[in-house]
Scaffold this motif. Structure first.
Motif, short mmCIF file in Angstrom:
data_model
loop_
_atom_site.label_atom_id
_atom_site.label_comp_id
_atom_site.label_asym_id
_atom_site.label_seq_id
_atom_site.Cartn_x
_atom_site.Cartn_y
_atom_site.Cartn_z
N ASP A 129 0.84 -1.20 0.00
CA ASP A 129 0.00 0.00 0.00
C ASP A 129 0.88 1.26 0.00
O ASP A 129 0.58 2.24 -0.70
CB ASP A 129 -0.90 0.03 1.25
N LEU A 159 -6.09 0.76 -7.76
CA LEU A 159 -7.42 1.29 -8.06
C LEU A 159 -7.95 2.08 -6.86
O LEU A 159 -8.54 3.14 -7.02
CB LEU A 159 -8.37 0.15 -8.43
N ARG A 160 -7.76 1.55 -5.65
CA ARG A 160 -8.24 2.26 -4.46
C ARG A 160 -7.55 3.61 -4.29
O ARG A 160 -8.15 4.56 -3.78
CB ARG A 160 -8.01 1.41 -3.21
N ALA A 163 -5.27 5.20 -9.06
CA ALA A 163 -4.42 5.03 -10.25
C ALA A 163 -5.13 4.14 -11.27
O ALA A 163 -6.11 3.47 -10.96
CB ALA A 163 -3.08 4.42 -9.85
N VAL A 165 -4.87 0.96 -14.05
CA VAL A 165 -4.09 -0.29 -14.09
C VAL A 165 -4.23 -1.00 -15.43
O VAL A 165 -5.33 -1.13 -15.96
CB VAL A 165 -4.54 -1.27 -12.99
N GLN A 167 -3.10 -4.73 -16.74
CA GLN A 167 -2.53 -5.98 -16.22
C GLN A 167 -1.83 -6.75 -17.33
O GLN A 167 -2.30 -6.78 -18.48
CB GLN A 167 -3.63 -6.87 -15.64
N GLU A 188 2.28 1.03 -23.36
CA GLU A 188 1.54 1.73 -22.30
C GLU A 188 2.31 2.89 -21.66
O GLU A 188 1.70 3.77 -21.06
CB GLU A 188 1.13 0.73 -21.20
N MET B 1 -9.90 6.05 -13.18
CA MET B 1 -10.03 5.35 -11.90
C MET B 1 -10.19 3.83 -12.11
O MET B 1 -9.82 3.05 -11.25
CB MET B 1 -11.25 5.87 -11.14
N SER B 2 -10.74 3.43 -13.22
CA SER B 2 -10.99 1.99 -13.41
C SER B 2 -9.95 1.38 -14.33
O SER B 2 -9.23 2.07 -15.05
CB SER B 2 -12.38 1.77 -13.98
N MET B 3 -9.89 0.09 -14.31
CA MET B 3 -8.92 -0.63 -15.10
C MET B 3 -9.23 -0.45 -16.59
O MET B 3 -10.38 -0.44 -16.99
CB MET B 3 -9.05 -2.11 -14.74
N THR B 4 -8.21 -0.26 -17.40
CA THR B 4 -8.45 -0.12 -18.84
C THR B 4 -8.66 -1.51 -19.41
O THR B 4 -7.73 -2.23 -19.73
CB THR B 4 -7.25 0.54 -19.54
N ALA B 7 -7.11 -2.64 -22.92
CA ALA B 7 -5.68 -2.98 -22.88
C ALA B 7 -5.48 -4.31 -22.18
O ALA B 7 -4.69 -5.15 -22.62
CB ALA B 7 -4.91 -1.88 -22.17
N THR B 8 -6.21 -4.52 -21.10
CA THR B 8 -6.05 -5.77 -20.34
C THR B 8 -6.38 -6.98 -21.19
O THR B 8 -5.67 -7.96 -21.22
CB THR B 8 -6.97 -5.73 -19.10
N LEU B 11 -3.76 -7.65 -23.82
CA LEU B 11 -2.59 -8.27 -23.23
C LEU B 11 -2.86 -9.72 -22.86
O LEU B 11 -2.02 -10.58 -23.05
CB LEU B 11 -2.16 -7.48 -21.99
N LYS B 278 -14.51 2.52 -2.22
CA LYS B 278 -13.88 1.73 -1.16
C LYS B 278 -12.84 2.57 -0.43
O LYS B 278 -12.23 3.46 -1.02
CB LYS B 278 -13.19 0.50 -1.77
N PRO B 279 -12.60 2.29 0.86
CA PRO B 279 -11.52 3.01 1.56
C PRO B 279 -10.20 2.86 0.79
O PRO B 279 -9.93 1.79 0.24
CB PRO B 279 -11.44 2.28 2.91
N ASP B 280 -9.42 3.94 0.74
CA ASP B 280 -8.22 3.89 -0.11
C ASP B 280 -7.13 2.96 0.40
O ASP B 280 -6.32 2.48 -0.38
CB ASP B 280 -7.68 5.30 -0.42
N PHE B 282 -6.24 -0.44 1.44
CA PHE B 282 -6.71 -1.83 1.48
C PHE B 282 -6.28 -2.51 2.78
O PHE B 282 -7.07 -3.22 3.42
CB PHE B 282 -6.14 -2.61 0.28
#
Lengths: 432, 432
Positions: A129, A159-160, A163, A165, A167, A188, B1-4, B7-8, B11, B278-280, B282
């Motif tokens: 973290d 993500l939290r 940022a 991501v 993968q 990327e 904020m969300s996963m791209t 691209a994922t 890959l 969600k709380p930042d 984890f």
């Protein structure tokens, strides 16, 4: 995002009057109001005390297994002894040289000259973290290698913290190649690349040579998780141009858990220093932690109370590693790994990671033979031999056994005990 | 904020081919590739190992002062002994009943029946970060009482986590009144109110009765810092309707630092469960931590590796507190406080906190007399009596001495030692 200064000022004004009033009232209070100890006083209670959750006086008894799972592994007894030394304050003068020694020892095991090398006052998971919070600003992109639980966790944390991501996914038991990584970096151009040196959920080792240079070419910071590898597998922070490394105390370093090694390269620190926003976790902000550890400014002000006893243990564990020497430690782990597989092979057990070069020496994943009751074998080892054999984690749950060969526990005798426990469990279930 | 996801996917597709290729290549690898332990193997090194930071073999020697500053204070010897017990894995079956006992003991000292009661695997400062991260979403408003360093820290943390802050400021040595708080809650209707039960930088105690009801009326969650008060001052989480309490291990509980008590009310948990984001952090997300501690769901999956040895110590310290009983402990702290001030008064020393009702029993702030060299007096106590007297912190730096009367250290004999050290220091400087 910013403090509402209008409201603050208004309140400050209101309070000024209260302060004056209180000061006047207090002038009348007797100067002797505290000298009342001739008679024992009693607290005045607002409420009745509940005894519902009072603990009974009970002798503290817990089994002491030989921990041959993926960690924690048993610490060096000398580290355990050092831990129970009487406490010293973290801001007392004699503590700073001790912290300096921990930094020196960590530089040795991390093979780095990074100034920003220290123990984070939390778990290895929290160090992950901290890595995300310090290196990535909201909206920045990370490329995350996922071939087990740690890449998933790094993704979740990115993500939290706001940022983005991308993968790079591999099945459990495989790791991305240099070419895989080269391709995704070119496409990327991420701010950060995350790789897991040892993926303890699948038993794979990530090849790292050349990847640091590749990252630098693309303006990417390279973050590497070494929780289950540091001191157990060859690792070179500086020679491999790695920008941020974190680890755990309770694996190959042989220290009890609670203080997590971290190092930041000069490039990583430049990034932190030039951020537009501050890292969201004050407690783990490397610029703040760095003041207390002495690598950010000359003063060493209070930032937080670290787990002081674990620092005592960490210093002792690092001294033990220094006494053995890193090459000796790496060879000890490699030979225990060979010894383990020689023994398991005779029992007909197979490695989960097919390519020998990708196999971790420190965490060994063993395929569960078709029809074997893995839980029964694990329970038998614990009950009969007081020895931990572990199951899988995340994607490998139910598919593998995991055996850790780490730090103090990584000895020929312990390897023999593991093989014996497998042999006994297999015989019980008529597999031998 | 969300996963791209584009691209994922791309890959993942690229990697599928790599997986197939690797699998084919590996079919050719000998099944015996690991059985090579007859001869010791040696790791192949990519780089030369540097011995620049190797630690020397050195006996671990550090002074063992009587710590009468604001903390850490010396732990109960029984807690220290429990800590050095051989390690057990945090996911081993016998560990869960132990964690349950810690939860029970924490419920007792916190005087709560909250399910969400546990020890956070980090410092008390990190528990403050956890409180902010769990209870406040970006853009939400907190009202923060600031009369010393802890309110400033809470403000800083709120801002870093994206919350808005309205401060209610008091000079060091004062605390906001019920009416002050009532006014600001009515005006601001914040999501969270932060109060510090014991402001250890100025030695003040915040009155808390009635404030919980006030908060509930305005839909505000009440967060209280009890780092230096829990077990030392009367405190009732449930009777006072407090929504989140955090503390430290190393003060009045008498445990070494590294595991920080926390409790969340049902209302606080509802807020966490109904968040939009969600709380930042984890690692400190109470819903995730709660799975491992057993209060969120029936399974207890791995979330992180806690400081297991500190858990051993915490359980023992909580048992000791249970044996003494909370009222007895509170009275012991109160009487030590009276004894201290009776002694200091005879030496002509004055309390920094003017209103006796606002004075903490656990952390006592003493005005530095005009012309006295405070550093010299502190050094004399440490060098001659092996006893810690502390200076101020933040706004009280250079203005006060601080004496902690906490947990195991809070005894009549230790209070006498403190008074003696002050007397000696004052005489040396011709103040007596």
């Amino acid at each position: 995002m910013s403090m509402t200064s209008m409201a603050t000022t208004a309140l400050a004004r209101a309070n000024r009057a209260a302060v004056d009033k209180a000061t006047a009232a207090l002038a009348a209070v007797s100067a002797k109001e505290f000298s009342s100890s001739a008679m024992p006083a009693e607290v005045v209670l607002d409420a009745a005390v509940s005894d519902a959750n009072k603990l009974e006086k009970k002798h503290f008894e817990i089994p002491e297994p030989l921990m041959m799972g993926p960690g924690p592994s048993n610490p060096y007894p000398r580290a355990n002894d050092a831990m129970s030394k009487a406490l010293l304050g973290h801001m007392h003068a004699p503590m700073f040289p001790l912290m300096d020694e921990i930094q020196t020892g960590l530089k040795y095991v991390l093979q780095t000259e990074n100034e920003a090398t220290f123990g984070l006052s939390a778990s290895g998971g929290a160090a992950m973290d901290a890595a995300v919070s310090n290196l990535l600003e909201p909206g920045e992109k990370a490329v995350v290698s996922v071939s087990g639980i740690w890449g998933e966790r790094f993704t979740e944390k990115c993500l939290r913290h706001g940022a983005e991501v991308v993968q790079i996914r591999k099945e459990a038991g495989l790791t991305p190649s240099f070419e895989d990584i080269e391709k995704v970096l070119e496409e990327e151009k991420p701010a950060v690349l995350f790789l897991c040196h040892g993926e303890s959920s699948s038993g794979t080792k990530q090849k790292l040579d050349g990847i640091g240079e590749l990252c630098h070419k693309h303006g990417t910071l390279l973050v590497v998780d070494t929780v289950c590898t540091l001191v157990g597998e060859p690792f070179f922070t500086d020679a491999w141009n790695i920008d941020l490394v974190y680890s755990g105390a309770q694996k190959c370093i042989g220290c009890p858990p609670g203080l997590s090694p971290m190092t930041y390269s000069a490039r990583a620190m430049e990034k932190v220093m030039s951020r537009k926003s501050k890292p969201d976790i004050f407690s783990f902000d490397v610029t703040e932690v760095g003041r207390q550890w002495g690598f950010n400014g000359d003063k060493r002000p209070y930032h937080h109370t670290p787990p002081i006893n674990i620092m005592f243990a960490m210093r002792e564990a690092l001294q033990i590693v220094s006494e053995e020497g890193l090459e000796n430690s790496w060879n000890r782990h490699l030979n225990a790994h060979y010894q383990l597989w020689e023994g398991l092979d005779k029992l007909g057990l197979k490695p989960f990671v097919k390519n020998p070069e990708d196999r971790l020496a420190t965490v060994n994943c063993i395929e569960i033979p078709e029809g074997l009751d893995a839980g029964k074998l694990i329970a038998n080892a614990f009950d009969k031999f007081n020895l931990e054999i572990s199951g899988g984690l995340g994607g490998t749950a139910g598919k593998v056994f995991r055996i850790g060969l780490m730090g103090y526990n990584c000895t020929p005798r312990n390897v023999e005990s593991v093989v014996t426990a497998f042999e006994d469990g297999l015989k019980q279930q008529k597999f031998l």
